[in-house]
Design a protein around this motif. Structure first.
Motif, PDB file in Angstrom:
ATOM      1  N   ILE A 310       2.135   3.449  -1.960  1.00 28.11           N
ATOM      2  CA  ILE A 310       2.423   2.929  -3.300  1.00 28.11           C
ATOM      3  C   ILE A 310       2.477   1.406  -3.328  1.00 28.11           C
ATOM      4  CG2 ILE A 310       4.169   2.821  -5.130  1.00 28.11           C
ATOM      5  CD1 ILE A 310       4.748   5.765  -4.610  1.00 28.11           C
ATOM      6  N   ARG A 311       3.127   0.793  -2.360  1.00 31.71           N
ATOM      7  CA  ARG A 311       3.261  -0.671  -2.407  1.00 31.71           C
ATOM      8  C   ARG A 311       1.895  -1.340  -2.356  1.00 31.71           C
ATOM      9  NH1 ARG A 311       7.310   0.339   1.659  1.00 31.71           N
ATOM     10  NH2 ARG A 311       9.401   0.439   0.759  1.00 31.71           N
ATOM     11  N   ALA A 312       0.999  -0.827  -1.501  1.00 36.76           N
ATOM     12  CA  ALA A 312      -0.340  -1.405  -1.413  1.00 36.76           C
ATOM     13  C   ALA A 312      -1.109  -1.195  -2.713  1.00 36.76           C
ATOM     14  CB  ALA A 312      -1.098  -0.776  -0.247  1.00 36.76           C
ATOM     15  N   ALA A 313      -0.934  -0.016  -3.323  1.00 37.64           N
ATOM     16  CA  ALA A 313      -1.637   0.281  -4.580  1.00 37.64           C
ATOM     17  C   ALA A 313      -1.088  -0.541  -5.741  1.00 37.64           C
ATOM     18  CB  ALA A 313      -1.536   1.770  -4.890  1.00 37.64           C
ATOM     19  N   MET A 314       0.172  -0.938  -5.653  1.00 38.29           N
ATOM     20  CA  MET A 314       0.736  -1.801  -6.684  1.00 38.29           C
ATOM     21  C   MET A 314       0.144  -3.210  -6.597  1.00 38.29           C
ATOM     22  SD  MET A 314       4.717  -0.479  -6.488  1.00 38.29           S
ATOM     23  CE  MET A 314       5.413  -1.804  -7.466  1.00 38.29           C
ATOM     24  N   LEU A 315      -0.150  -3.666  -5.382  1.00 34.09           N
ATOM     25  CA  LEU A 315      -0.714  -4.999  -5.196  1.00 34.09           C
ATOM     26  C   LEU A 315      -2.203  -5.038  -5.510  1.00 34.09           C
ATOM     27  CD1 LEU A 315       1.055  -5.989  -1.844  1.00 34.09           C
ATOM     28  CD2 LEU A 315       1.551  -6.876  -4.135  1.00 34.09           C
ATOM     29  N   ARG A 316      -2.897  -3.939  -5.157  1.00 29.03           N
ATOM     30  CA  ARG A 316      -4.346  -3.882  -5.371  1.00 29.03           C
ATOM     31  C   ARG A 316      -4.700  -2.502  -5.905  1.00 29.03           C
ATOM     32  NH1 ARG A 316      -8.316  -5.694  -0.617  1.00 29.03           N
ATOM     33  NH2 ARG A 316      -7.304  -7.682  -1.169  1.00 29.03           N
ATOM     34  N   PRO A 317      -5.029  -2.385  -7.170  1.00 34.52           N
ATOM     35  CA  PRO A 317      -5.327  -1.065  -7.758  1.00 34.52           C
ATOM     36  C   PRO A 317      -6.427  -0.331  -6.995  1.00 34.52           C
ATOM     37  CG  PRO A 317      -5.118  -2.722  -9.474  1.00 34.52           C
ATOM     38  CD  PRO A 317      -5.100  -3.467  -8.165  1.00 34.52           C
ATOM     39  N   GLU A 318      -6.237   0.969  -6.835  1.00 34.03           N
ATOM     40  CA  GLU A 318      -7.224   1.812  -6.159  1.00 34.03           C
ATOM     41  C   GLU A 318      -8.381   2.119  -7.103  1.00 34.03           C
ATOM     42  OE1 GLU A 318      -8.679   4.138  -2.914  1.00 34.03           O
ATOM     43  OE2 GLU A 318      -7.091   2.620  -3.068  1.00 34.03           O
ATOM     44  N   PRO A 319      -9.622   1.865  -6.680  1.00 32.62           N
ATOM     45  CA  PRO A 319     -10.767   2.208  -7.536  1.00 32.62           C
ATOM     46  C   PRO A 319     -10.762   3.690  -7.899  1.00 32.62           C
ATOM     47  CG  PRO A 319     -11.467   0.826  -5.707  1.00 32.62           C
ATOM     48  CD  PRO A 319     -10.042   1.202  -5.429  1.00 32.62           C
ATOM     49  N   GLY A 320     -10.919   3.955  -9.181  1.00 29.40           N
ATOM     50  CA  GLY A 320     -10.940   5.340  -9.640  1.00 29.40           C
ATOM     51  C   GLY A 320      -9.613   5.852 -10.159  1.00 29.40           C
ATOM     52  N   GLN A 321      -8.509   5.156  -9.830  1.00 29.08           N
ATOM     53  CA  GLN A 321      -7.209   5.559 -10.360  1.00 29.08           C
ATOM     54  C   GLN A 321      -7.086   5.056 -11.788  1.00 29.08           C
ATOM     55  OE1 GLN A 321      -3.698   3.827  -8.545  1.00 29.08           O
ATOM     56  NE2 GLN A 321      -2.390   5.551  -9.152  1.00 29.08           N
ATOM     57  N   THR A 322      -6.714   5.931 -12.694  1.00 30.19           N
ATOM     58  CA  THR A 322      -6.603   5.520 -14.094  1.00 30.19           C
ATOM     59  C   THR A 322      -5.401   4.608 -14.276  1.00 30.19           C
ATOM     60  OG1 THR A 322      -5.206   7.401 -14.736  1.00 30.19           O
ATOM     61  CG2 THR A 322      -7.609   7.716 -14.835  1.00 30.19           C
ATOM     62  N   ALA A 323      -5.459   3.782 -15.312  1.00 28.02           N
ATOM     63  CA  ALA A 323      -4.351   2.864 -15.598  1.00 28.02           C
ATOM     64  C   ALA A 323      -3.069   3.639 -15.889  1.00 28.02           C
ATOM     65  CB  ALA A 323      -4.715   1.969 -16.782  1.00 28.02           C
ATOM     66  N   SER A 324      -3.189   4.764 -16.593  1.00 26.64           N
ATOM     67  CA  SER A 324      -2.002   5.549 -16.938  1.00 26.64           C
ATOM     68  C   SER A 324      -1.371   6.169 -15.690  1.00 26.64           C
ATOM     69  CB  SER A 324      -2.354   6.642 -17.950  1.00 26.64           C
ATOM     70  OG  SER A 324      -3.335   7.518 -17.433  1.00 26.64           O
ATOM     71  N   ASP A 325      -2.215   6.616 -14.739  1.00 22.22           N
ATOM     72  CA  ASP A 325      -1.672   7.190 -13.507  1.00 22.22           C
ATOM     73  C   ASP A 325      -1.002   6.107 -12.668  1.00 22.22           C
ATOM     74  OD1 ASP A 325      -1.581   9.620 -11.636  1.00 22.22           O
ATOM     75  OD2 ASP A 325      -2.474   8.084 -10.346  1.00 22.22           O
ATOM     76  N   ARG A 326      -1.588   4.929 -12.643  1.00 17.59           N
ATOM     77  CA  ARG A 326      -0.987   3.833 -11.886  1.00 17.59           C
ATOM     78  C   ARG A 326       0.370   3.447 -12.477  1.00 17.59           C
ATOM     79  NH1 ARG A 326      -1.239  -1.911 -11.577  1.00 17.59           N
ATOM     80  NH2 ARG A 326      -1.154  -2.618  -9.399  1.00 17.59           N
ATOM     81  N   GLN A 327       0.445   3.377 -13.791  1.00 14.84           N
ATOM     82  CA  GLN A 327       1.715   3.063 -14.442  1.00 14.84           C
ATOM     83  C   GLN A 327       2.763   4.129 -14.161  1.00 14.84           C
ATOM     84  OE1 GLN A 327       0.551   2.583 -18.527  1.00 14.84           O
ATOM     85  NE2 GLN A 327      -0.498   0.626 -18.162  1.00 14.84           N
ATOM     86  N   LEU A 328       2.312   5.400 -14.171  1.00 15.85           N
ATOM     87  CA  LEU A 328       3.241   6.491 -13.882  1.00 15.85           C
ATOM     88  C   LEU A 328       3.709   6.431 -12.433  1.00 15.85           C
ATOM     89  CD1 LEU A 328       4.620   9.063 -14.906  1.00 15.85           C
ATOM     90  CD2 LEU A 328       2.554  10.335 -14.224  1.00 15.85           C
TER      91      LEU A 328
END
Length: 345
Positions: A310-328
């Motif tokens: 999660i911490r890495a994904a918060m710093l650099r969004p994962e390609p293919g992850q939707t914005a709503s899923d990232r916010q959740l």
């Protein structure tokens, strides 16, 4: 001279239907490795990696996830390719005592152990022959002798064969004393005792009083590390002043969302430092946590699933992850973070 090792542990490896569908290849085989690619480097850093395999490997089927008309529970199975993916990801030991270990009966349980053996994945908690009092696993990791014990609160009302109750290490309120004796007996043989417990109530962040009582009993009986599973969400963890560690639930390592509860997408990789002093004393000297998120990615090759730190994904969004899923993901982690009070989360 003192010796230190790193132990990593994760929660439930729960391979539900949509995960299998997304991993199926054009030649009707299965490719699971990409699910774990973002967390594999973290696991490979450890000297010992433990996970909870919450599915049989019972052979090819048209439908791997089924309903049990008699019990009402879902029943799982997974293609053998999962074993090679887990080995490549860095796993050394799999706990196999859980409520889904009998989902394909005794034959499926035995086949699962055979597949794990073929892939050199050590296991404990379920057995193809009577282990007697050796219903545990003993490993030597860099000169530290480690005993691993695995118990489950049940098998979802699927009965064990007559005369073969030894196939699964079962825990219930009436045999806590027997399990404590098992821990004391094992502690006399090894330097470090790790206990994997499949107990508790699903989707509940607060441990049941009986779970707390059992964990305290086993710590008092000589357990150094207790790894809880089954609730599918993260529950509290603590490091004792005496050098022992316990977490009531590691949450899901990989799963689809369960019961429409987004907290079931969240898990944690526990990273423990184990130190053996020159006088033979062994303690857990440090505990760190890497929160993870099981996500559904939109890719050029269709829907794929992946475990994200999660911490890495918060710093650099994962390609293919939707914005709503990232916010959740961020929302759920902020809500869950207080349960892992190591001061760094």
């Amino acid at each position: 001279m003192a010796t230190e090792i790193k132990l990593a542990a994760v929660g439930d490896i729960l391979m539900i239907g949509p995960l299998l569908k997304s991993a199926r290849t054009n030649d009707n085989n299965y490719a699971f490795t990409s699910i774990f690619k973002n967390v594999a480097p973290l696991l490979r850093q450890a000297d010992l990696v433990i996970g909870n395999l919450e599915t049989p490997l019972a052979g090819r089927e048209a439908a791997y996830t089924k309903g049990n008309a008699r019990t009402g529970f879902s029943m799982f199975n997974c293609p053998d390719e999962l074993a090679s993916a887990l080995k490549e990801t860095g796993f050394n030991v799999l706990s196999t005592a859980n409520n889904h270990c009998m989902d394909r009966g005794a034959k499926g349980l035995v086949r699962t152990l055979k597949v794990l053996d073929e892939h050199e994945l050590a296991h404990t908690g379920t057995y193809s022959s009577d282990p007697g009092e050796d219903n545990h696993l003993i490993l030597d990791v860099k000169g530290i002798k480690i005993g691993v014990v695995s118990y489950s609160k049940g098998t979802n009302n699927i009965l064990l064969p007559d005369g073969r109750a030894w196939m699964v290490n079962i825990i219930d309120p009436n045999n806590h004393g027997k399990i404590a004796e098992h821990i004391r007996r094992l502690a006399d043989k090894v330097d470090l005792v790790v206990v994997c417990l499949h107990i508790g109530k699903e989707c509940r962040h607060i441990p049941l009083p009986k779970s707390r009582q059992l964990v305290n009993l086993l710590l008092d009986s000589g357990a150094h590390v207790i790894l809880g599973n089954h609730p599918h969400v993260i529950q509290p963890a603590f490091l004792t002043k005496g050098g022992s560690f316990a977490i009531y639930s590691l949450g899901n390592f990989i799963s689809t969302r369960l019961y429409r509860n987004p907290a079931t997408n969240c898990g944690v990789i526990v990273q423990l430092t184990i130190r053996k002093e020159t006088d033979g004393t062994v303690n857990v000297t440090d505990a760190a946590f890497v929160p993870t998120w099981s996500t559904r990615l939109k890719t050029a090759n269709g829907i794929k699933y992946r475990i994200l730190p999660i911490r890495a994904a918060m710093l650099r969004p994962e390609p293919g992850q939707t914005a709503s899923d990232r916010q959740l993901m961020i929302k759920i982690w902020k809500r869950t973070r207080p349960f892992l009070s190591d001061g760094r989360s």
